[in-house]
Design a protein around this motif. Structure first.
Motif, short mmCIF file in Angstrom:
data_model
loop_
_atom_site.label_atom_id
_atom_site.label_comp_id
_atom_site.label_asym_id
_atom_site.label_seq_id
_atom_site.Cartn_x
_atom_site.Cartn_y
_atom_site.Cartn_z
N ASP A 29 1.01 -1.10 0.11
CA ASP A 29 -0.01 0.07 -0.01
C ASP A 29 0.99 1.19 0.15
O ASP A 29 0.53 2.25 -0.71
N ALA A 30 1.99 1.22 0.74
CA ALA A 30 2.95 2.24 0.87
C ALA A 30 3.34 2.79 -0.79
O ALA A 30 3.46 3.64 -1.15
N HIS A 31 3.73 1.68 -1.38
CA HIS A 31 4.14 1.87 -2.67
C HIS A 31 3.20 2.37 -3.58
O HIS A 31 3.52 3.25 -4.53
N ARG A 32 1.84 2.22 -3.30
CA ARG A 32 1.08 2.53 -3.94
C ARG A 32 0.66 4.09 -4.03
O ARG A 32 0.53 4.75 -4.79
N ILE A 33 0.70 4.34 -2.66
CA ILE A 33 0.40 5.77 -2.28
C ILE A 33 1.59 6.64 -2.60
O ILE A 33 1.28 7.58 -3.35
N ALA A 34 2.77 6.16 -2.83
CA ALA A 34 3.88 7.09 -3.02
C ALA A 34 3.96 7.24 -4.72
O ALA A 34 4.08 8.45 -5.06
N THR A 35 3.46 6.38 -5.27
CA THR A 35 3.26 6.83 -6.69
C THR A 35 2.01 7.65 -6.93
O THR A 35 2.18 8.81 -7.78
N ASP A 36 0.93 7.36 -6.30
CA ASP A 36 -0.05 8.18 -6.53
C ASP A 36 0.24 9.64 -6.07
O ASP A 36 -0.49 10.54 -6.65
N LEU A 37 0.96 9.93 -5.05
CA LEU A 37 1.13 11.29 -4.70
C LEU A 37 1.78 12.01 -5.51
O LEU A 37 1.80 13.25 -5.54
N VAL A 38 2.63 11.50 -6.77
CA VAL A 38 2.98 12.29 -7.72
C VAL A 38 2.36 12.12 -8.96
O VAL A 38 2.62 12.82 -9.91
N THR A 39 1.22 11.31 -9.02
CA THR A 39 0.61 11.06 -10.19
C THR A 39 -0.68 11.25 -10.06
O THR A 39 -1.46 12.39 -10.44
N ARG A 40 -1.66 10.38 -9.28
CA ARG A 40 -3.00 10.59 -9.19
C ARG A 40 -3.34 11.77 -8.48
O ARG A 40 -4.72 12.31 -8.62
N VAL A 41 -2.98 12.03 -7.33
CA VAL A 41 -3.10 13.08 -6.35
C VAL A 41 -3.28 14.18 -6.79
O VAL A 41 -4.27 15.01 -6.92
N PRO A 42 -2.10 14.72 -7.61
CA PRO A 42 -2.36 16.21 -8.42
C PRO A 42 -3.37 16.23 -9.56
O PRO A 42 -3.91 17.17 -9.47
N SER A 43 -3.11 15.04 -9.97
CA SER A 43 -4.21 15.16 -11.27
C SER A 43 -5.54 15.02 -10.83
O SER A 43 -6.51 15.83 -11.48
N THR A 44 -6.12 14.61 -9.61
CA THR A 44 -7.56 14.60 -9.30
C THR A 44 -7.67 15.83 -8.69
O THR A 44 -8.55 16.53 -9.10
N ALA A 45 -6.81 16.69 -7.96
CA ALA A 45 -6.99 18.02 -7.33
C ALA A 45 -7.08 18.91 -8.27
O ALA A 45 -8.09 19.97 -8.00
N PHE A 46 -6.51 18.81 -9.54
CA PHE A 46 -6.42 19.97 -10.55
C PHE A 46 -6.98 19.63 -11.64
O PHE A 46 -6.89 20.14 -12.77
N LYS A 47 -7.81 18.59 -11.62
CA LYS A 47 -8.72 18.15 -12.72
C LYS A 47 -7.74 17.92 -14.26
O LYS A 47 -8.04 18.38 -15.28
N LEU A 48 -6.81 17.31 -14.05
CA LEU A 48 -5.62 17.13 -15.36
C LEU A 48 -6.25 15.99 -15.85
O LEU A 48 -5.50 15.07 -16.04
#
Length: 470
Positions: A451-470
């Motif tokens: 889960d930590a590996h998935r979160i680490a990746t999401d924090l630089v990909t999915r998370v900003p993409s979601t917050a800023f509607k990319l």
């Protein structure tokens, strides 16, 4: 000092050997991922024109307020550092660099030194520590490097791995540089404008009438009336969306919001154009217009970002001599919960509305911002930035918000910089710190390693993409 000594491979990772091993693996999985930079200040013309950088000072020192404000505190005049558009010739640029090297010890222990050492070694191959004795040799080394074709802005975008870069733009900007980049098939990264209307929403400014007159010219609306003023802002927001914008950016003294009757808003607006509105009336209209910005966001889809709490231009003589953004904006306390109740009461659960809350007052992370993001579907907790984008503050942020909202109601890292070459160093710092934080949760058996590996990746990909509607 060797490059290895300056850039230790385990920098910012935990000291405990077992936890550090987990963090190493997490960091290794994300260090090469592309950079998403959804809030920054790099001039778009640098990329549109692929303008060669001219000298180390204008590239690394003059655009970075963290550097020049510290040198100013040590007694170096800002004019000698190229601040506020001051033109420096070759001799002047070298003198400015000498100031930095002479005062290098001022930056010991600061994130500024961390970033700049990362840049000096990793980008420019400067392996000697900066000092008065190495000022000229380090200047010459950087000048030699940036003279090459592979160090022009577009080449560096590729080298840095920047896939998305947002700029910050005046509502009256024609966005021609963004249009040129979008039309250039040879340029791969996505460069987006950001709608920054602050000065057009401050009726108490002495130049407010001139500003909204210009807004009327570029929008084709008659801003002599309040209704025309609102239409002009809507028009320019649509123009930005058509040119790739995904967010609007707002920074005022506070985020208190209220809704005025249209007749009252119109009355105050007319008084503001005439220069007769009181301070209380001007503040009321500005707070009303922040709610209007949220209303417009529900219609045009722009993500709304708020970052209040800066006392702008604290030193009047410096403002008079060098203009705004010359290093003397100072953080102040700010409150969100009561201030945003009107805005969130109207739009906090509206379909498609997204609001990212940033702060310079870290006491509100756990008390206000995280709880707001933990209830309202629209609210995201913005990352530490501007005075808080330091390792310790970033660690405190993670500890403050994770208990309430986890990782997926946050914004992703924000570099918020005009200093182009610091972007990869800042993002790398964030990735290391997040890897360290996640590794501690794994070591404490609070999180599974997968889960930590998935979160680490999401924090630089999915998370900003979601917050800023990319």
């Amino acid at each position: 000092m060797s490059p290895t000594a300056q850039l230790h491979p385990d920098r910012l990772l935990p000291g405990d050997p077992g936890t550090r091993g987990i963090a190493r693996d997490l960091y290794a999985s994300v260090k090469g991922l592309p950079i998403i930079s959804p809030h920054g200040h790099v001039p778009p013309e640098w990329l549109a024109k692929d303008t060669p950088f001219t000298d180390p000072t204008s590239l690394l020192l003059s655009p970075d307020h963290y550097i020049f404000r510290m040198l100013h505190a040590a007694g170096v005049p800002l004019a000698e550092l190229g601040v506020g558009g001051a033109e420096l010739d070759e001799a002047g640029a070298r003198r400015a660099w000498e100031h930095l090297c002479r005062h290098w010890d001022l930056f010991l222990g600061t994130p500024v030194r961390y970033w700049l050492e990362d840049e000096l070694v990793g980008i420019f191959g400067v392996t000697e520590p900066l000092s008065e004795q190495t000022a000229q040799s380090s200047y010459d080394r950087i000048a030699e490097v940036i003279a090459g074709e592979d160090f022009r802005p577009r080449a560096l975008m590729d080298r840095f791995g920047i896939s998305v870069l947002a700029t910050t733009d005046d509502p009256c900007d024609d966005l021609s540089h963004h249009a040129a980049l979008a039309a250039d098939d040879s340029f791969g990264p996505r460069v987006m404008p950001t709608f920054r209307p602050d000065k057009y929403l401050e009726p108490g400014r002495s130049d407010f009438a001139d500003l909204v007159a210009r807004l009327g010219e570029v929008s084709g609306e008659d801003t002599a009336s309040y209704a025309g003023y609102v239409r002009a802002l809507e028009n320019r927001r649509r123009y930005f969306v058509e040119h790739g914008a995904v967010s609007s950016d707002h920074s005022h003294a506070d985020v208190v919001t209220l809704t005025l009757e249209e007749s009252e808003a119109s009355r105050i607006y007319t008084a503001a154009l005439a220069g007769t509105a009181t301070q209380e009336e001007s503040t009321a209209l500005r707070r009303h217009m922040l709610v209007e910005m949220a209303r417009m966001a529900t219609e045009d889809g722009l993500v709304m970002t708020l970052h209040p709490g800066s006392f702008r231009n604290h030193h009047q003589p410096t403002l008079d001599a060098h203009g705004p953004d010359s290093g003397h904006d100072i953080p102040i306390q700010v409150e969100f919960t009561r201030g945003l109740r009107e805005l969130l009461g109207r739009f906090g659960t509206a379909d498609g509305f997204q609001l990212v809350l940033f702060t310079l007052d870290e006491t509100v992370f756990s008390r206000e911002i995280a709880p707001l993001a933990g209830f309202y579907p629209s609210v995201f907790a913005g990352a530490p930035w501007w005075f808080l984008d330091a390792p310790e503050a970033i660690g405190r942020y993670r500890s403050a918000v994770t208990d309430t909202i986890g990782f997926y109601r946050t914004s992703g890292f924000i570099d918020d910089t005009r200093a182009f070459c610091s972007i990869p160093a800042r993002h790398d710092m964030s990735r290391r710190l997040d890897s360290a934080f996640l590794a501690r949760l794994v070591a404490d058996h609070r999180l599974r390693e997968e889960d930590a590996h998935r979160i680490a990746t999401d924090l630089v990909t999915r998370v900003p993409s979601t917050a800023f509607k990319l």
